[in-house]
Design a protein around this motif. Structure first.
Motif, PDB file in Angstrom:
ATOM      1  N   ALA A  26       0.815  -1.218   0.000  1.00 34.85           N
ATOM      2  CA  ALA A  26       0.000   0.000   0.000  1.00 34.85           C
ATOM      3  C   ALA A  26       0.843   1.261   0.000  1.00 34.85           C
ATOM      4  O   ALA A  26       0.438   2.290  -0.556  1.00 34.85           O
ATOM      5  CB  ALA A  26      -0.945  -0.004   1.206  1.00 34.85           C
ATOM      6  N   GLN A  27       2.012   1.222   0.616  1.00 36.77           N
ATOM      7  CA  GLN A  27       2.839   2.412   0.733  1.00 36.77           C
ATOM      8  C   GLN A  27       3.991   2.396  -0.274  1.00 36.77           C
ATOM      9  O   GLN A  27       4.465   1.342  -0.691  1.00 36.77           O
ATOM     10  CB  GLN A  27       3.419   2.523   2.147  1.00 36.77           C
ATOM     11  N   SER A  28       4.433   3.583  -0.602  1.00 40.27           N
ATOM     12  CA  SER A  28       5.589   3.751  -1.477  1.00 40.27           C
ATOM     13  C   SER A  28       6.864   3.293  -0.776  1.00 40.27           C
ATOM     14  O   SER A  28       6.959   3.316   0.455  1.00 40.27           O
ATOM     15  CB  SER A  28       5.720   5.221  -1.856  1.00 40.27           C
ATOM     16  N   TYR A  29       7.846   2.881  -1.550  1.00 35.59           N
ATOM     17  CA  TYR A  29       9.195   2.784  -1.000  1.00 35.59           C
ATOM     18  C   TYR A  29       9.646   4.184  -0.590  1.00 35.59           C
ATOM     19  O   TYR A  29       9.429   5.164  -1.313  1.00 35.59           O
ATOM     20  CB  TYR A  29      10.180   2.265  -2.046  1.00 35.59           C
ATOM     21  N   TRP A  30      10.278   4.284   0.569  1.00 33.31           N
ATOM     22  CA  TRP A  30      10.938   5.547   0.892  1.00 33.31           C
ATOM     23  C   TRP A  30      12.427   5.391   0.600  1.00 33.31           C
ATOM     24  O   TRP A  30      12.867   4.365   0.088  1.00 33.31           O
ATOM     25  CB  TRP A  30      10.643   5.971   2.324  1.00 33.31           C
ATOM     26  N   ALA A  31      13.213   6.409   0.889  1.00 33.53           N
ATOM     27  CA  ALA A  31      14.593   6.453   0.410  1.00 33.53           C
ATOM     28  C   ALA A  31      15.397   5.233   0.824  1.00 33.53           C
ATOM     29  O   ALA A  31      16.111   4.633   0.007  1.00 33.53           O
ATOM     30  CB  ALA A  31      15.268   7.728   0.909  1.00 33.53           C
ATOM     31  N   ASP A  32      15.319   4.821   2.091  1.00 32.67           N
ATOM     32  CA  ASP A  32      16.142   3.707   2.561  1.00 32.67           C
ATOM     33  C   ASP A  32      15.728   2.396   1.893  1.00 32.67           C
ATOM     34  O   ASP A  32      16.577   1.552   1.581  1.00 32.67           O
ATOM     35  CB  ASP A  32      16.043   3.588   4.072  1.00 32.67           C
ATOM     36  N   GLU A  33      14.433   2.203   1.694  1.00 32.96           N
ATOM     37  CA  GLU A  33      13.987   0.982   1.026  1.00 32.96           C
ATOM     38  C   GLU A  33      14.421   0.974  -0.439  1.00 32.96           C
ATOM     39  O   GLU A  33      14.804  -0.085  -0.974  1.00 32.96           O
ATOM     40  CB  GLU A  33      12.473   0.859   1.125  1.00 32.96           C
ATOM     41  N   ALA A  34      14.354   2.116  -1.090  1.00 29.27           N
ATOM     42  CA  ALA A  34      14.832   2.185  -2.477  1.00 29.27           C
ATOM     43  C   ALA A  34      16.322   1.862  -2.543  1.00 29.27           C
ATOM     44  O   ALA A  34      16.793   1.235  -3.500  1.00 29.27           O
ATOM     45  CB  ALA A  34      14.558   3.572  -3.053  1.00 29.27           C
ATOM     46  N   ALA A  35      17.066   2.273  -1.511  1.00 32.99           N
ATOM     47  CA  ALA A  35      18.490   1.930  -1.459  1.00 32.99           C
ATOM     48  C   ALA A  35      18.671   0.421  -1.321  1.00 32.99           C
ATOM     49  O   ALA A  35      19.602  -0.157  -1.908  1.00 32.99           O
ATOM     50  CB  ALA A  35      19.159   2.649  -0.293  1.00 32.99           C
ATOM     51  N   THR A  36      17.791  -0.236  -0.557  1.00 34.68           N
ATOM     52  CA  THR A  36      17.842  -1.700  -0.453  1.00 34.68           C
ATOM     53  C   THR A  36      17.667  -2.338  -1.822  1.00 34.68           C
ATOM     54  O   THR A  36      18.424  -3.245  -2.215  1.00 34.68           O
ATOM     55  CB  THR A  36      16.740  -2.214   0.491  1.00 34.68           C
ATOM     56  N   VAL A  37      16.664  -1.878  -2.582  1.00 39.23           N
ATOM     57  CA  VAL A  37      16.408  -2.437  -3.908  1.00 39.23           C
ATOM     58  C   VAL A  37      17.622  -2.236  -4.802  1.00 39.23           C
ATOM     59  O   VAL A  37      18.013  -3.142  -5.562  1.00 39.23           O
ATOM     60  CB  VAL A  37      15.157  -1.797  -4.530  1.00 39.23           C
ATOM     61  N   ASP A  38      18.241  -1.075  -4.712  1.00 35.14           N
ATOM     62  CA  ASP A  38      19.416  -0.802  -5.546  1.00 35.14           C
ATOM     63  C   ASP A  38      20.544  -1.786  -5.235  1.00 35.14           C
ATOM     64  O   ASP A  38      21.219  -2.281  -6.143  1.00 35.14           O
ATOM     65  CB  ASP A  38      19.876   0.637  -5.314  1.00 35.14           C
ATOM     66  N   VAL A  39      20.748  -2.090  -3.958  1.00 32.09           N
ATOM     67  CA  VAL A  39      21.771  -3.062  -3.581  1.00 32.09           C
ATOM     68  C   VAL A  39      21.418  -4.447  -4.110  1.00 32.09           C
ATOM     69  O   VAL A  39      22.267  -5.165  -4.652  1.00 32.09           O
ATOM     70  CB  VAL A  39      21.935  -3.094  -2.045  1.00 32.09           C
ATOM     71  N   LEU A  40      20.144  -4.837  -3.983  1.00 26.69           N
ATOM     72  CA  LEU A  40      19.737  -6.186  -4.357  1.00 26.69           C
ATOM     73  C   LEU A  40      19.769  -6.419  -5.862  1.00 26.69           C
ATOM     74  O   LEU A  40      19.758  -7.570  -6.309  1.00 26.69           O
ATOM     75  CB  LEU A  40      18.323  -6.473  -3.834  1.00 26.69           C
ATOM     76  N   ARG A  41      19.820  -5.369  -6.654  1.00 26.21           N
ATOM     77  CA  ARG A  41      19.874  -5.544  -8.101  1.00 26.21           C
ATOM     78  C   ARG A  41      21.286  -5.826  -8.602  1.00 26.21           C
ATOM     79  O   ARG A  41      21.485  -6.031  -9.795  1.00 26.21           O
ATOM     80  CB  ARG A  41      19.277  -4.318  -8.793  1.00 26.21           C
ATOM     81  N   HIS A  42      22.253  -5.859  -7.709  1.00 22.89           N
ATOM     82  CA  HIS A  42      23.607  -6.275  -8.088  1.00 22.89           C
ATOM     83  C   HIS A  42      23.655  -7.799  -8.193  1.00 22.89           C
ATOM     84  O   HIS A  42      22.936  -8.501  -7.497  1.00 22.89           O
ATOM     85  CB  HIS A  42      24.621  -5.809  -7.044  1.00 22.89           C
ATOM     86  N   PRO A  43      24.510  -8.332  -9.055  1.00 22.73           N
ATOM     87  CA  PRO A  43      24.727  -9.789  -9.076  1.00 22.73           C
ATOM     88  C   PRO A  43      25.233 -10.258  -7.711  1.00 22.73           C
ATOM     89  O   PRO A  43      25.839  -9.484  -6.953  1.00 22.73           O
ATOM     90  CB  PRO A  43      25.788  -9.977 -10.158  1.00 22.73           C
ATOM     91  N   LEU A  44      24.991 -11.520  -7.402  1.00 23.49           N
ATOM     92  CA  LEU A  44      25.369 -12.047  -6.093  1.00 23.49           C
ATOM     93  C   LEU A  44      26.847 -11.831  -5.808  1.00 23.49           C
ATOM     94  O   LEU A  44      27.226 -11.505  -4.669  1.00 23.49           O
ATOM     95  CB  LEU A  44      25.018 -13.541  -6.017  1.00 23.49           C
TER      96      LEU A  44
END
Length: 476
Positions: A26-44
């Motif tokens: 229901a809620q938007s990603y805020w800055a810290d969560e968007a940073a999590t997504v950015d990290v997780l999009r790196h290869p393992l």
């Protein structure tokens, strides 16, 4: 536990799930969560390096989340579901601790308080490491109590592995684990071999994490914490542990929850040694970070103290079990009711939720056209979230000619509470008057160039449109 107790516990688990899972997206990603997504999009293979370079926490959550997102994706609901699972698993852990310290009544009260805690519900719906920290910290307490019941090699190794996992989730787990180590050292002083066996896993892992901690500390990514007045943050800690962050009627809820908590603590007057020891460990986990502030390392903020959340709620639960049965039940039910009502109120009130960059960025479409558009982000802390929702948006470093300008303003939080969404400027040189769209927590203004051939924009000039503004460029 008898059948009635097990049935009640099952009902509390269902309540915990109902407060956590239905509104995950229901809620938007805020800055810290968007940073999590950015990290997780790196290869393992690059993930650990990304955690080192972009975060200020250890890597365990990111490793688990990377595996989680491979089949499920990184949408708000999918990624936050991992934290919700951690949050749900914390409920029976708290019940088991309560059962060992205060019997069946304490077990149910602990489960109820954890299930309905507004702060734990909040972090069960956030794509960050905090829900895992709470679970690992609670599990370490439970496993420690099992060791004290009957020391054995298996139980000691289980505690050591869990304590190590807590350290690998968040550096501030150190203070809880250190208190547990002292507790173990006193209890097992006659058997140093068993004690050494228990301490080996967290000690080895702690030493392995030390270079990462020093590297992240030198980057100063958490320096913003000290920008808020210490007195305000200290006052926020007990309030937020009881009723969370912002909520409608939060003053009334905090006062009521505070009075009920004091009544519960009165039930601890005749508590046994393990309860007093847990209270001492929890107190030290808060006081040591406060002493670090005096020493010049200021990281004191409620979310960094979440390792003590389960111990504190269990202590309140044991306190209610120590009151006369009817009075204890009333206090426990009232505390859980205040928590559940507050958690629900947050989920239905836009002003109490996370920064809504998702809707703000959607106001004028996600894709740029022509020569692209400049994006002014107010406040600039939302840059990572805007880059997440607007593909291709990157920092504007030099003057460019663009076919449009968008100014985004989103309401946020500060030491004094909630801030209003910044109002967009009525006129920007080189652009026609804007088309403005607003909601209760955000505003977006789109400006077309006064000249059909485009408008030249300068990051310095656009950065002056609001305090702390960040300027991005989005190309098609």
């Amino acid at each position: 536990m008898d059948r009635r107790t097990r049935t009640t516990l099952l009902g509390l688990l269902l309540l915990a799930a109902a407060l956590r899972f239905p509104t995950l997206g229901a809620q938007s990603y805020w800055a810290d969560e968007a940073a999590t997504v950015d990290v997780l999009r790196h290869p393992l293979g690059e993930l650990l390096g990304a955690v080192r370079d972009q975060e200020s926490t250890p890597p365990l959550y990111y490793l688990l989340a990377w595996v989680w997102t491979q089949p499920l994706g990184d949408s708000e609901a999918a990624l936050r579901a991992l934290s919700a699972v951690f949050g749900l698993a914390t409920v029976p852990v708290a019940a088991a601790i309560g059962a060992r310290l205060g019997g069946a009544r304490a077990a149910l009260a602990a489960a109820a308080l954890v299930a309905t805690s507004p702060l734990l519900v909040w972090f069960s719906q956030e794509a960050r490491a905090y829900a895992l920290l709470v679970l690992m910290a609670g599990a370490s307490v439970l496993l420690l109590l099992r060791v004290l019941e009957l020391p054995s090699r298996g139980r000691l190794l289980a505690w050591g592995a869990c304590a190590g996992a807590a350290l690998a989730t968040h550096f501030f787990a150190l203070f809880l684990v250190a208190g547990e180590v002292v507790w173990l050292a006193v209890a097992l002083r006659a058997d140093r071999r068993l004690l050494a066996m228990a301490l080996a896993p967290p000690a080895v892992l702690g030493l392995a994490l030390l270079p990462l901690a020093l590297d992240q500390r030198s980057a100063g990514r958490a320096s913003f914490i000290g920008e808020e007045p210490l007195g305000t943050r200290l006052a926020q800690v007990p309030k937020q542990l009881l009723v969370g962050y912002d909520a409608p009627g939060e003053v009334v809820a905090a006062v009521l929850a505070g009075l009920l908590a004091l009544a519960a603590l009165a039930g601890l007057r005749r508590a046994g040694g393990p309860v007093r020891a847990l209270a001492a460990v929890a107190a030290a986990s808060v006081l040591v970070p406060l002493l670090l502030v005096v020493a010049g390392d200021d990281y004191l903020v409620t979310r960094n103290l979440l390792a003590v959340a389960v111990p504190l709620l269990v202590l309140l639960a044991v306190g209610t079990a120590g009151l006369p049965p009817r009075a204890g039940t009333v206090v426990a039910v009232a505390l859980a009711t205040v928590g559940a009502a507050t958690a629900i109120a947050v989920q239905v009130d836009d002003g109490s939720q996370r920064e809504n960059w998702r809707d703000a960025t959607a106001a004028f479409g996600h894709e740029a056209t022509g020569r692209g558009r400049a994006i002014v982000v107010l406040p600039g802390s939302g840059r990572v979230a805007v880059e997440h929702y607007l593909p291709g948006a990157r920092l504007l470093r030099r003057p460019e000619v663009v076919d449009g300008l968008v100014v985004l303003g989103v309401a946020g939080t500060s030491a004094g509470g909630r801030t209003d969404a910044p109002a967009p400027p009525g006129q920007v040189p080189g652009f026609a008057p804007p088309t403005v769209r607003r909601a209760s927590t955000w505003s977006a203004a789109a400006y077309a160039p006064a000249d059909p051939a485009g408008a030249a924009v300068d990051p310095g000039a656009l950065g002056a449109l609001g305090p702390g503004a960040v300027v991005l460029l989005q190309r098609p």
